[in-house]
Design a protein around this motif. Sequence first.
Motif, mmCIF file in Angstrom:
data_model
loop_
_atom_site.group_PDB
_atom_site.id
_atom_site.type_symbol
_atom_site.label_atom_id
_atom_site.label_comp_id
_atom_site.label_asym_id
_atom_site.label_seq_id
_atom_site.Cartn_x
_atom_site.Cartn_y
_atom_site.Cartn_z
ATOM 1 N N LYS A 1 0.818 -1.214 0.000
ATOM 2 C CA LYS A 1 0.000 0.000 0.000
ATOM 3 C C LYS A 1 0.853 1.266 0.000
ATOM 4 N N ALA A 2 1.925 1.272 0.783
ATOM 5 C CA ALA A 2 2.794 2.445 0.833
ATOM 6 C C ALA A 2 3.491 2.652 -0.507
ATOM 7 N N THR A 3 3.902 1.569 -1.148
ATOM 8 C CA THR A 3 4.556 1.669 -2.456
ATOM 9 C C THR A 3 3.568 2.133 -3.512
ATOM 10 N N ARG A 4 2.350 1.627 -3.441
ATOM 11 C CA ARG A 4 1.308 2.062 -4.377
ATOM 12 C C ARG A 4 1.030 3.548 -4.218
ATOM 13 N N ASN A 5 0.978 4.014 -2.984
ATOM 14 C CA ASN A 5 0.719 5.438 -2.738
ATOM 15 C C ASN A 5 1.851 6.307 -3.290
ATOM 16 N N TYR A 6 3.083 5.815 -3.153
ATOM 17 C CA TYR A 6 4.206 6.565 -3.721
ATOM 18 C C TYR A 6 4.071 6.646 -5.237
ATOM 19 N N PHE A 7 3.774 5.511 -5.861
ATOM 20 C CA PHE A 7 3.667 5.483 -7.321
ATOM 21 C C PHE A 7 2.572 6.429 -7.812
ATOM 22 N N ALA A 8 1.484 6.523 -7.073
ATOM 23 C CA ALA A 8 0.395 7.424 -7.463
ATOM 24 C C ALA A 8 0.860 8.872 -7.498
ATOM 25 N N ARG A 9 1.788 9.227 -6.604
ATOM 26 C CA ARG A 9 2.272 10.618 -6.554
ATOM 27 C C ARG A 9 3.205 10.941 -7.723
ATOM 28 N N ILE A 10 3.698 9.912 -8.412
ATOM 29 C CA ILE A 10 4.506 10.176 -9.603
ATOM 30 C C ILE A 10 3.648 10.824 -10.674
ATOM 31 N N TYR A 11 2.460 10.289 -10.872
ATOM 32 C CA TYR A 11 1.569 10.794 -11.918
ATOM 33 C C TYR A 11 0.559 11.817 -11.412
ATOM 34 N N HIS A 12 0.424 11.909 -10.096
ATOM 35 C CA HIS A 12 -0.511 12.886 -9.532
ATOM 36 C C HIS A 12 0.161 13.617 -8.361
ATOM 37 N N PRO A 13 1.178 14.434 -8.646
ATOM 38 C CA PRO A 13 1.865 15.168 -7.564
ATOM 39 C C PRO A 13 0.911 16.125 -6.877
ATOM 40 N N ILE A 14 1.120 16.287 -5.568
ATOM 41 C CA ILE A 14 0.214 17.160 -4.814
ATOM 42 C C ILE A 14 0.842 18.515 -4.493
ATOM 43 N N ASP A 15 2.142 18.676 -4.744
ATOM 44 C CA ASP A 15 2.775 19.962 -4.479
ATOM 45 C C ASP A 15 4.030 20.108 -5.333
ATOM 46 N N ASP A 16 4.665 21.280 -5.249
ATOM 47 C CA ASP A 16 5.866 21.552 -6.047
ATOM 48 C C ASP A 16 7.037 20.663 -5.644
ATOM 49 N N PHE A 17 7.068 20.273 -4.377
ATOM 50 C CA PHE A 17 8.134 19.392 -3.916
ATOM 51 C C PHE A 17 8.035 18.043 -4.635
ATOM 52 N N ASP A 18 6.807 17.533 -4.770
ATOM 53 C CA ASP A 18 6.601 16.293 -5.526
ATOM 54 C C ASP A 18 7.123 16.430 -6.949
ATOM 55 N N VAL A 19 6.767 17.523 -7.591
ATOM 56 C CA VAL A 19 7.171 17.746 -8.983
ATOM 57 C C VAL A 19 8.691 17.760 -9.098
ATOM 58 N N PHE A 20 9.334 18.454 -8.175
ATOM 59 C CA PHE A 20 10.793 18.548 -8.187
ATOM 60 C C PHE A 20 11.433 17.177 -7.998
ATOM 61 N N LEU A 21 10.992 16.436 -6.997
ATOM 62 C CA LEU A 21 11.581 15.129 -6.716
ATOM 63 C C LEU A 21 11.320 14.146 -7.852
ATOM 64 N N ASN A 22 10.133 14.202 -8.435
ATOM 65 C CA ASN A 22 9.836 13.318 -9.562
ATOM 66 C C ASN A 22 10.714 13.627 -10.769
ATOM 67 N N SER A 23 11.064 14.897 -10.935
ATOM 68 C CA SER A 23 11.843 15.299 -12.107
ATOM 69 C C SER A 23 13.257 14.751 -12.076
ATOM 70 N N TRP A 24 13.762 14.431 -10.884
ATOM 71 C CA TRP A 24 15.134 13.930 -10.766
ATOM 72 C C TRP A 24 15.200 12.454 -10.373
ATOM 73 N N GLY A 25 14.087 11.879 -9.931
ATOM 74 C CA GLY A 25 14.100 10.490 -9.512
ATOM 75 C C GLY A 25 13.797 9.546 -10.661
ATOM 76 N N LYS A 26 13.851 8.270 -10.376
ATOM 77 C CA LYS A 26 13.520 7.264 -11.384
ATOM 78 C C LYS A 26 12.026 7.012 -11.339
ATOM 79 N N THR A 27 11.341 7.312 -12.416
ATOM 80 C CA THR A 27 9.881 7.215 -12.443
ATOM 81 C C THR A 27 9.382 6.333 -13.584
ATOM 82 N N GLU A 28 10.258 5.550 -14.176
ATOM 83 C CA GLU A 28 9.854 4.700 -15.296
ATOM 84 C C GLU A 28 8.719 3.769 -14.881
#
Length: 665
Positions: A433-460
């Motif tokens: 469940k925790a991993t699923r919730n993380y994956f959801a934030r890749i495609y549905h970021p809730i703030d600018d911090f999410d966007v920033f971290l997704n832009s540099w992390g592995k999101t394939e």
Amino acid sequence: MFHRSVDYKEENLYLWQQQTSTAIPLEDIEYVVYKADVDYLQELLNGKEVLSKPENTFAKWIANQQRTDIIDLLILAKKNEQIISQMNDPWYYQVEDSEHYQVLADIVVKCRTYITGPLLGRYALQMTRALCAQREYQECVRYWNSVEIRIPDCAVKKMAELKVASALYKTGQHEEALEIYAKYGDVASIRAINGGKIDNELEYVYGHDSNSPYIEGEIQKWLIYYGGEWIGDAIKRDNYCSVDKFNEVLKVAHRAVREGKSKKMAMWYYTLASLYDIKGEPNKAKIYLNQGTRYKKDSFLKDSYRVLGMWLDAQTTTYDEAYEHKLFVDLKWLVGKIKREVPSNLLEQFQDNKGEEYYAKYNYRNGYHERANSFYWNDAMRRILLRKVCPRMHEVGKYTREVQLANLAENLLVQTNDYSNEMFLIMDRLPYKATRNYFARIYHPIDDFDVFLNSWGKTEKYYWYDIIATKCLRERRYNKALVYLRQIPLSFQKGMNVYEYMTKDPFSYDMQTFMDDSLIAPNCKLHFAQKMAGYEKTMKRDRDANKRAASKIQYALGLRNSVHRCWFLTRYSSNWDNKGAMYNLPDIAYPEDSTLYRHDTYMKLSDKFIDDAIQTYKDKELAANELRKFLRYKQLLDSYRGTETAQNIIQHCDKWRDYVSSKSN
């Protein structure tokens, strides 16, 4: 304590470049000054070497500028060095009228005749060396006193002054010699003069010259040394053999801050902050760091203050919205520094001329971690996030942010399909469940911090689909696993290291040999999930008791094999310990449902399903046959002796025939 050997080679090369032409590469200067022999220089003097080796721009510059005075000096220096080296040989027998002394005498005459000019300092250096080799120590001191004022401060003057210090010592002027050695941080010479009786070398140097250039390098070495994880932990427990040395450095830092006479006060406050952090007192460290902010700093120390502040904040600050905002701002700044520090061809350094597929599969084995951590600011970010921030994010239940930050730390430089690094290790401890919730934030970021971290992390997408599906298989969520597995292309699976193992039938009995079957490999996880989901449905709902029992048997086999022989279904390595982590992750009390390897639990559960299945069978022959496959002969002969399976065993096995006979009697 550690101490640097006093070596001004690099500084001397820059001085030559400054005195000739800044367009000349340092490596060309190094070859002519340090590596070339006398014959080379003699040919250069005769105009021959430039033609044979035109690529050396320093030699070419000397020839074009007709600076034969430089060649004359270098030839003299080479001869001086050669003679002194021979005389320093332990097997050399010193005779004053020997050829060596005659050569030194000639060198002294030539140096003495050079009274003025751009090479005065260099001739003075050779003069002091030659006089000391002749044991003319008084003359060396007298000569230096006559020319010192005319030589500008530079590497050559430093080298000459250190040679004069040895002459001062030989003439009984110990304090004067110590002043020079302390000034330049020649701790080895200080030790020799004092017979090794210096209790605190750093304090001794500081006491003689609070601005000695030696001090900064020495402190940096100690901070690196004490910053090592096991040493730092030992210091916190006060049970390390060098804790007294640590306290010596701490003592000098306190003295420097108290006296305030150093020109580098910011460095001393930074030192105190670092030392108290190593001692396990981050709040006290933060006080000293804040006090040091008012002092002047160069750009590197200024940045170091900010990074150390991030490290201390990670340990002392409440993890609320204000901290996350500050962390966001600091990380944007730090990532910018890292990207400017890292060479643009970093990817090519790991491709090894074999392309992207080879790189993605083998780069960690070929030293990516070591290379990544060789970049100072990247290593700092990784330590801050992986050692401090991620564990605290976990403690407050911010699992998504924990994985996001670990993802940034691991994949900022180069992104790969890795299943052994810190990010994977952190993520793998979390439940589905925790991993699923993380994956959801890749495609549905809730703030600018999410966007920033997704832009540099592995999101394939497929990388995370496989991880989530594997967690579902581990947690017996087979229908949910199917949702992800059906979307993963076979080409992605074939690129995984575990693919080569996917030839074992997960529904094999222990007594059966696990033969390779290439037909199993394609979509192995998908087929397993489909079968397990089907068995789960049948054993719960089918009206036929024998079918329910058979499904339970197959389900039990799949369950035990998925955490045993077919480990590749529920994890990414056959090893129990993950060897890919560079930083030892702190122990964290993870939720019970996130158990990484469920071997013991699932083996017991499998046995329970098997027992239930045997009881469920209405057809005793089918039950007996299953007991035979599981090698439960005693249970079979006790409970199903009348079956054909039991009679066959009695007929062909003396051991069990005797067992039945003993039971009958």
